[in-house]
Design an enzyme around this catalytic site. Structure first.
Site, PDB file in Angstrom:
ATOM      1  N   CYS A 165       0.813  -1.222   0.000  1.00  0.00           N
ATOM      2  CA  CYS A 165       0.000   0.000   0.000  1.00  0.00           C
ATOM      3  C   CYS A 165       0.846   1.271   0.000  1.00  0.00           C
ATOM      4  O   CYS A 165       0.348   2.355  -0.280  1.00  0.00           O
ATOM      5  CB  CYS A 165      -0.927   0.012   1.214  1.00  0.00           C
ATOM      6  SG  CYS A 165      -2.028  -1.407   1.247  1.00  0.00           S
ATOM      7  N   ASN A 203     -10.119   0.005   0.051  1.00  0.00           N
ATOM      8  CA  ASN A 203      -8.663   0.049   0.141  1.00  0.00           C
ATOM      9  C   ASN A 203      -8.088  -0.375  -1.212  1.00  0.00           C
ATOM     10  O   ASN A 203      -8.134  -1.553  -1.563  1.00  0.00           O
ATOM     11  CB  ASN A 203      -8.201  -0.898   1.257  1.00  0.00           C
ATOM     12  CG  ASN A 203      -6.688  -0.904   1.427  1.00  0.00           C
ATOM     13  OD1 ASN A 203      -5.955  -0.359   0.606  1.00  0.00           O
ATOM     14  ND2 ASN A 203      -6.219  -1.549   2.488  1.00  0.00           N
ATOM     15  N   HIS A 255      -3.460   7.108   3.401  1.00  0.00           N
ATOM     16  CA  HIS A 255      -3.830   5.844   2.778  1.00  0.00           C
ATOM     17  C   HIS A 255      -5.236   5.493   3.257  1.00  0.00           C
ATOM     18  O   HIS A 255      -5.560   5.650   4.436  1.00  0.00           O
ATOM     19  CB  HIS A 255      -2.824   4.766   3.184  1.00  0.00           C
ATOM     20  CG  HIS A 255      -3.232   3.391   2.746  1.00  0.00           C
ATOM     21  ND1 HIS A 255      -3.683   3.127   1.483  1.00  0.00           N
ATOM     22  CD2 HIS A 255      -3.261   2.202   3.414  1.00  0.00           C
ATOM     23  CE1 HIS A 255      -3.981   1.844   1.380  1.00  0.00           C
ATOM     24  NE2 HIS A 255      -3.735   1.266   2.539  1.00  0.00           N
TER      25      HIS A 255
HETATM   26  O1  UT7 Z   1      -3.857  -1.366   3.723  1.00  0.00           O
HETATM   27  C1  UT7 Z   1      -2.907  -2.123   4.358  1.00  0.00           C
HETATM   28  C2  UT7 Z   1      -3.065  -2.193   5.779  1.00  0.00           C
HETATM   29  N1  UT7 Z   1      -4.318  -2.787   6.180  1.00  0.00           N
HETATM   30  C3  UT7 Z   1      -4.990  -2.232   7.153  1.00  0.00           C
HETATM   31  O2  UT7 Z   1      -4.622  -1.186   7.607  1.00  0.00           O
HETATM   32  C4  UT7 Z   1      -6.184  -2.960   7.723  1.00  0.00           C
HETATM   33  C5  UT7 Z   1      -6.195  -2.783   9.202  1.00  0.00           C
HETATM   34  N2  UT7 Z   1      -7.253  -3.494   9.894  1.00  0.00           N
HETATM   35  C6  UT7 Z   1      -8.557  -3.140   9.817  1.00  0.00           C
HETATM   36  O3  UT7 Z   1      -8.916  -2.231   9.092  1.00  0.00           O
HETATM   37  C7  UT7 Z   1      -9.526  -3.855  10.721  1.00  0.00           C
HETATM   38  O4  UT7 Z   1      -8.820  -4.650  11.632  1.00  0.00           O
HETATM   39  C8  UT7 Z   1     -10.558  -4.736   9.959  1.00  0.00           C
HETATM   40  C9  UT7 Z   1     -11.559  -3.837   9.258  1.00  0.00           C
HETATM   41  C10 UT7 Z   1      -9.847  -5.624   8.950  1.00  0.00           C
HETATM   42  C11 UT7 Z   1     -11.339  -5.606  10.940  1.00  0.00           C
HETATM   43  O5  UT7 Z   1     -11.948  -4.815  11.934  1.00  0.00           O
HETATM   44  P1  UT7 Z   1     -11.810  -5.187  13.479  1.00  0.00           P
HETATM   45  O6  UT7 Z   1     -12.610  -4.222  14.213  1.00  0.00           O
HETATM   46  O7  UT7 Z   1     -10.346  -5.246  13.787  1.00  0.00           O
HETATM   47  O8  UT7 Z   1     -12.514  -6.599  13.553  1.00  0.00           O
HETATM   48  P2  UT7 Z   1     -11.895  -8.030  13.956  1.00  0.00           P
HETATM   49  O9  UT7 Z   1     -10.957  -8.518  12.918  1.00  0.00           O
HETATM   50  O10 UT7 Z   1     -11.369  -7.935  15.352  1.00  0.00           O
HETATM   51  O11 UT7 Z   1     -13.196  -8.917  13.940  1.00  0.00           O
HETATM   52  C12 UT7 Z   1     -14.282  -8.672  14.839  1.00  0.00           C
HETATM   53  C13 UT7 Z   1     -15.398  -9.637  14.524  1.00  0.00           C
HETATM   54  C14 UT7 Z   1     -14.967 -11.091  14.405  1.00  0.00           C
HETATM   55  O12 UT7 Z   1     -15.981 -11.894  14.961  1.00  0.00           O
HETATM   56  P3  UT7 Z   1     -15.823 -12.502  16.443  1.00  0.00           P
HETATM   57  O13 UT7 Z   1     -14.588 -13.329  16.400  1.00  0.00           O
HETATM   58  O14 UT7 Z   1     -15.720 -11.304  17.343  1.00  0.00           O
HETATM   59  O15 UT7 Z   1     -17.092 -13.271  16.612  1.00  0.00           O
HETATM   60  C15 UT7 Z   1     -14.909 -11.337  12.920  1.00  0.00           C
HETATM   61  O16 UT7 Z   1     -15.114 -12.670  12.578  1.00  0.00           O
HETATM   62  O17 UT7 Z   1     -15.997  -9.307  13.263  1.00  0.00           O
HETATM   63  C16 UT7 Z   1     -16.058 -10.476  12.442  1.00  0.00           C
HETATM   64  N3  UT7 Z   1     -15.934 -10.068  11.044  1.00  0.00           N
HETATM   65  C17 UT7 Z   1     -16.994  -9.747  10.276  1.00  0.00           C
HETATM   66  N4  UT7 Z   1     -18.309  -9.695  10.528  1.00  0.00           N
HETATM   67  C18 UT7 Z   1     -19.111  -9.312   9.516  1.00  0.00           C
HETATM   68  C19 UT7 Z   1     -14.807  -9.962  10.316  1.00  0.00           C
HETATM   69  N5  UT7 Z   1     -15.107  -9.544   9.074  1.00  0.00           N
HETATM   70  C20 UT7 Z   1     -16.453  -9.415   9.021  1.00  0.00           C
HETATM   71  C21 UT7 Z   1     -17.359  -9.005   8.015  1.00  0.00           C
HETATM   72  N6  UT7 Z   1     -18.668  -8.968   8.311  1.00  0.00           N
HETATM   73  N7  UT7 Z   1     -16.941  -8.659   6.787  1.00  0.00           N
END
Ligand code: UT7
Length: 322
Positions: free
Chosen positions: A113, A279, A249
């Site tokens: 990125c 993204n 970004h």
């Molecule tokens: O560009 C390069 C660098 N990349 C980034 O900067 C990305 C950085 N990370 C993020 O933007 C965030 O961490 C995400 C958007 C990817 C995820 O958000 P989060 O608040 O960190 O969620 P999480 O990964 O901790 O997941 C929370 C919950 C999980 O369920 P449980 O285990 O709490 O039951 C996931 O399974 O949300 C669930 N989940 C979803 N639910 C509905 C993960 N993806 C989805 C989804 N829809 N698409």
């Protein structure tokens, strides 16, 4: 003193738009989850036969026209991308030839990125070293082709696109300071598992897709982006209160908000496109820059800070007077 100055900008987004509601039909997710956790509402997705160089050529044509130059003026082509059309020849040569740019320095670099920030910084060094008179600098990505459309953790995040700028030497202030960084200890948090010399035969199979530990990436991204933004300002002896625009970004609205907060910038001084583009990896910063210029927010002479963070991890910032 010679500066590198932006002479024109352009962007290209594929025609096909995929909304959060479309994704609800593909994976177990909801518009509400995607919007509140990421800020994304829709993203553009390449057609099956559309390549990164196709997008680059279109974005470049717009930037060339905007700069009022002829393709024969260009003597340097650089592309930041992790999704080139081919392993070789490098994508910059494909673009040089397709645009009818005379034979010149043309190469690509891969910094996930942060690809555009790395490409722009490299261009600045070439211009300051002398010899480069007109550079075409592109950040582009066809990242949706690397995504597993069954994995809701990643498939809702990404989109495709290309952003291009023309950069020329100038006596007037342009790019003021650039900061790049990388630390491979974080490889496992965000990577694509195959490449030219590793398991290439597995590409395109079900097990092979972008792998990300999202919440761990999130934490390092917030900390690192704050630091690299500060580094660019400190090196130039410029206080954050003087900034006119932040062009971050566009990975996640919550990361953008946290970075803006650390800089003490209100959100109306931040160009945000994550809702419309998702993204787009290396394309996100140059496309957001182009959006801000074309809708009249970013004006000539204003102080602009770009920053990015991505797989590697890599990170970088560019401070400029537009
Ligand atoms: O560009 C390069 C660098 N990349 C980034 O900067 C990305 C950085 N990370 C993020 O933007 C965030 O961490 C995400 C958007 C990817 C995820 O958000 P989060 O608040 O960190 O969620 P999480 O990964 O901790 O997941 C929370 C919950 C999980 O369920 P449980 O285990 O709490 O039951 C996931 O399974 O949300 C669930 N989940 C979803 N639910 C509905 C993960 N993806 C989805 C989804 N829809 N698409």
């Amino acid at each position: 003193m010679t500066y590198s100055k932006i002479a024109g900008t352009g962007r290209y987004l594929p025609e096909r738009v995929l909304t959060n509601f479309d994704l609800e039909k593909i994976v177990e997710t909801s518009d509400e989850w995607i919007r509140t956790r990421t800020g994304v509402e829709r993203r553009h997705v390449c057609a099956d036969d559309e390549t990164t160089s196709d997008m680059c050529v279109e974005a470049a044509k717009v930037a060339i026209e905007d700069a009022g130059i002829d393709v024969s003026d260009i003597d340097f082509v650089i592309v930041g991308t992790t999704t080139p059309d081919l392993i070789f020849p490098n994508i910059a040569t494909l673009i040089q030839h397709r645009l009818g740019i005379p034979a010149c320095t043309a190469f690509s670099l891969e910094a996930a990125c942060t690809g555009f920030i790395y490409a722009l910084t490299t261009t600045d060094k070439f211009i300051k070293a002398g010899g480069t008179k007109c550079a075409l600098v592109i950040g582009a990505e066809c990242i949706t082709k690397l995504v597993d459309w069954k994995d809701r953790n990643t498939c809702v995040l990404f989109g495709d696109g290309a952003g291009a700028v023309i950069v020329k030497p100038s006596d007037e202030a342009g790019i003021i300071s650039c900061h790049l960084g990388a630390d491979g200890q974080y490889k496992e948090l965000l990577y694509y598992p195959v490449g030219a010399s590793k398991d290439l035969h597995k590409a395109g199979t079900d097990d092979v897709a972008i792998t990300m530990k999202g919440n761990e990436v999130f934490k390092v991204a917030v900390k690192t982006l704050g630091n690299v933004a500060k580094a660019a300002l400190d090196a130039a002896g410029i206080d954050k209160s003087e900034l006119d625009w932040l062009i971050p970004h566009q990975a996640n609205m919550r990361i953008i908000q946290a970075t803006a907060k650390r800089l003490g910038l209100p959100l109306d001084k931040v160009i945000v496109t994550v809702q419309d583009h998702g993204n787009t990896s290396a394309a996100s910063v140059p496309m957001a820059f182009d959006v801000g210029i074309r809708d009249g927010r970013i004006q000539r002479g204003q102080l602009v800070l770009m920053e990015a963070f991505g797989g590697g991890f890599t990170w970088g910032s560019v401070l400029m007077r537009y």
